[in-house]
Enzyme design. Structure first.
Site, PDB file in Angstrom:
ATOM      1  N   LEU A  16      37.204  46.520  53.569  1.00 43.54           N
ATOM      2  CA  LEU A  16      37.554  45.357  52.743  1.00 43.54           C
ATOM      3  C   LEU A  16      36.780  44.143  53.244  1.00 43.54           C
ATOM      4  O   LEU A  16      37.019  43.640  54.336  1.00 43.54           O
ATOM      5  CB  LEU A  16      39.057  45.099  52.815  1.00 43.54           C
ATOM      6  CG  LEU A  16      39.623  44.033  51.875  1.00 43.54           C
ATOM      7  CD1 LEU A  16      39.427  44.432  50.412  1.00 43.54           C
ATOM      8  CD2 LEU A  16      41.101  43.793  52.158  1.00 43.54           C
ATOM      9  N   SER A  17      35.827  43.678  52.436  1.00 44.11           N
ATOM     10  CA  SER A  17      34.904  42.629  52.882  1.00 44.11           C
ATOM     11  C   SER A  17      35.375  41.215  52.585  1.00 44.11           C
ATOM     12  O   SER A  17      34.910  40.263  53.188  1.00 44.11           O
ATOM     13  CB  SER A  17      33.541  42.827  52.212  1.00 44.11           C
ATOM     14  OG  SER A  17      33.659  42.603  50.810  1.00 44.11           O
ATOM     15  N   VAL A  20      35.085  40.626  45.672  1.00 39.65           N
ATOM     16  CA  VAL A  20      35.887  41.143  44.569  1.00 39.65           C
ATOM     17  C   VAL A  20      35.799  42.668  44.448  1.00 39.65           C
ATOM     18  O   VAL A  20      36.775  43.327  44.081  1.00 39.65           O
ATOM     19  CB  VAL A  20      35.485  40.467  43.235  1.00 39.65           C
ATOM     20  CG1 VAL A  20      34.062  40.841  42.824  1.00 39.65           C
ATOM     21  CG2 VAL A  20      36.468  40.822  42.122  1.00 39.65           C
ATOM     22  N   ASP A  21      34.655  43.267  44.772  1.00 42.25           N
ATOM     23  CA  ASP A  21      34.471  44.706  44.589  1.00 42.25           C
ATOM     24  C   ASP A  21      35.403  45.529  45.473  1.00 42.25           C
ATOM     25  O   ASP A  21      36.120  46.413  44.996  1.00 42.25           O
ATOM     26  CB  ASP A  21      33.012  45.092  44.849  1.00 42.25           C
ATOM     27  CG  ASP A  21      32.048  44.414  43.896  1.00 42.25           C
ATOM     28  OD1 ASP A  21      32.452  44.145  42.746  1.00 42.25           O
ATOM     29  OD2 ASP A  21      30.902  44.144  44.294  1.00 42.25           O
ATOM     30  N   CYS A 108      22.019  50.250  57.951  1.00 40.30           N
ATOM     31  CA  CYS A 108      23.400  49.818  58.184  1.00 40.30           C
ATOM     32  C   CYS A 108      24.396  50.835  57.626  1.00 40.30           C
ATOM     33  O   CYS A 108      25.367  51.204  58.293  1.00 40.30           O
ATOM     34  CB  CYS A 108      23.630  48.453  57.544  1.00 40.30           C
ATOM     35  SG  CYS A 108      25.323  47.856  57.700  1.00 40.30           S
ATOM     36  N   GLY A 132      33.519  49.557  48.443  1.00 38.24           N
ATOM     37  CA  GLY A 132      33.367  49.000  47.103  1.00 38.24           C
ATOM     38  C   GLY A 132      31.975  49.172  46.532  1.00 38.24           C
ATOM     39  O   GLY A 132      31.498  48.307  45.785  1.00 38.24           O
ATOM     40  N   CYS A 204      22.536  42.968  54.724  1.00 34.69           N
ATOM     41  CA  CYS A 204      23.911  43.412  54.917  1.00 34.69           C
ATOM     42  C   CYS A 204      24.537  42.745  56.138  1.00 34.69           C
ATOM     43  O   CYS A 204      23.985  42.806  57.232  1.00 34.69           O
ATOM     44  CB  CYS A 204      23.911  44.930  55.076  1.00 34.69           C
ATOM     45  SG  CYS A 204      25.520  45.660  55.304  1.00 34.69           S
TER      46      CYS A 204
END
Length: 366
Positions: A16-17, A20-21, A108, A132, A204
């Protein structure tokens, strides 16, 4: 959200970054009956918000925590910064020093995101990991397949071509069959604060930075010559490692060329030899190439026969170019039916067949 009395499908560790994705991915997983553990990955802490002065990762983690709280799911922070700098950033700087144009986002995924997330998942007795990404994993009788996402303008399968059968067997991409607009609508409907948040870009975990400045933190300038294809010296530059094949020449990036009869034309880098840049005017045949040598060709399904109707992609969301693949001595070689500009050593070429990723590899010198 699923009802409390619905039997859980099992535990899944989701990256979970704060965007929204991955937020919508968390929602979809919970609706499908999974017990979700949200993992925020801290991999780079040097980038700061120019307006607030706050480290970007702190702001992103706070955003991710808000989503986890709203969805009532567990939240953890995983610190992979040492591994990221050692296995992704340091090799990237080394590659640039060698006049290549590396792709750190692929490295990555291969060395950090998927293996380290899975290692943590196993510790927490999770049967799956999820991200995501806009890509699709399909399970057949004998194997797993990686396919492009439904939204062709957001498809991220290019960055995932190095994943193995083992990786795919325990990975889930919840939003792969959705478009970005659909994802935003779901987020807005569920009152996510980040429903309209701008998507991430750049390297990234590092973000959208000016690459030349970023490289100069580790690589010193080295004045070099700029020549035309006849070998005539027509300018200078600040170091060939800061530039890539196909890049447009200009003083704004430190390339100064003398006025010529062709001064109204746009010039592009066509090749690099040691610390000398060779440039050609727009439209020159030397800017195009149809032959790509692949280093360490990786296939998603080693046992699958390579199909004939192949298409190659030489950059993220780049055109899919019909091609043929053949073996020459130690290397595989791709022959593009339509010559392309900007084929740079160190970048990746990925092969597709009807939307399915066949494999790919690092591009060697032409």
């Amino acid at each position: 959200i699923r009802k409390n009395n619905m039997k859980s499908k099992g535990k899944v560790l989701l990256a979970l970054s704060g965007g929204v994705d991955s937020s919508v991915a968390a929602l979809l997983l919970k609706k499908q009956g999974y017990e979700v553990i949200a993992a925020f990955m801290k991999c780079f802490s040097d980038t700061k918000n120019p307006l607030t002065g706050e480290c970007n990762w702190i702001e992103e983690r706070a955003s991710a925590q808000r989503i986890a709280s709203l969805l009532k799911i567990s939240f953890i922070t995983l610190d992979f910064e040492k591994q990221y700098k050692k296995q992704v950033l340091n090799p990237m700087f080394k590659g640039y020093k060698q006049n290549k144009t590396p792709n750190p986002d692929i490295t990555c995924n291969t060395l950090i995101k998927f293996p380290l997330l899975w290692k943590e998942a196993q510790k927490r007795k999770c049967s799956l990991i999820a991200t995501g990404h806009y890509s699709i994993i399909k399970k057949t009788i004998k194997r797993y397949e990686l396919h492009a996402g439904k939204d062709q303008t957001k498809d991220q399968s290019y960055f995932l071509y190095e994943l193995s059968q083992n990786d795919l067997s325990h990975t889930f991409f919840p939003i792969g069959k959705y478009t970005k607009n659909e994802v935003r609508r779901i987020a807005k409907k569920n009152k996510f604060h980040n429903w309209n948040k701008k998507g991430t870009s750049g390297i990234c975990f590092v973000g959208n930075i000016y690459m030349k400045n970023f490289l100069q933190k580790k690589i010193k300038k080295k004045l070099g010559l700029v020549k035309d294809l006849s070998g005539r010296t027509i300018g200078t530059h600040e170091g060939s490692m800061f530039y890539t094949i196909g890049q447009r020449v200009g003083s704004h990036i430190g390339i100064i060329i003398k006025k010529t009869s062709d001064e109204q034309k746009k010039w592009y880098i066509t090749k690099k030899i040691k610390n000398t840049l060779f440039i050609a005017p727009e439209g020159h045949l030397s800017l195009l190439s149809n032959r790509i040598i692949i280093k360490s060709f990786h296939r998603i399904n080693e046992e699958e026969k390579i199909p004939k109707n192949l298409k190659a992609r030489i950059r993220h969301l780049g055109a899919l170019i019909p091609c043929t693949l053949k073996k020459e001595k130690r290397y595989y070689v791709i022959i593009l039916r339509i010559p392309q500009r900007g084929i740079a050593e160190g970048q990746s070429v990925v092969l597709y067949s009807k939307g399915k990723v066949i494999g790919g590899g690092e591009i060697l010198l032409q």
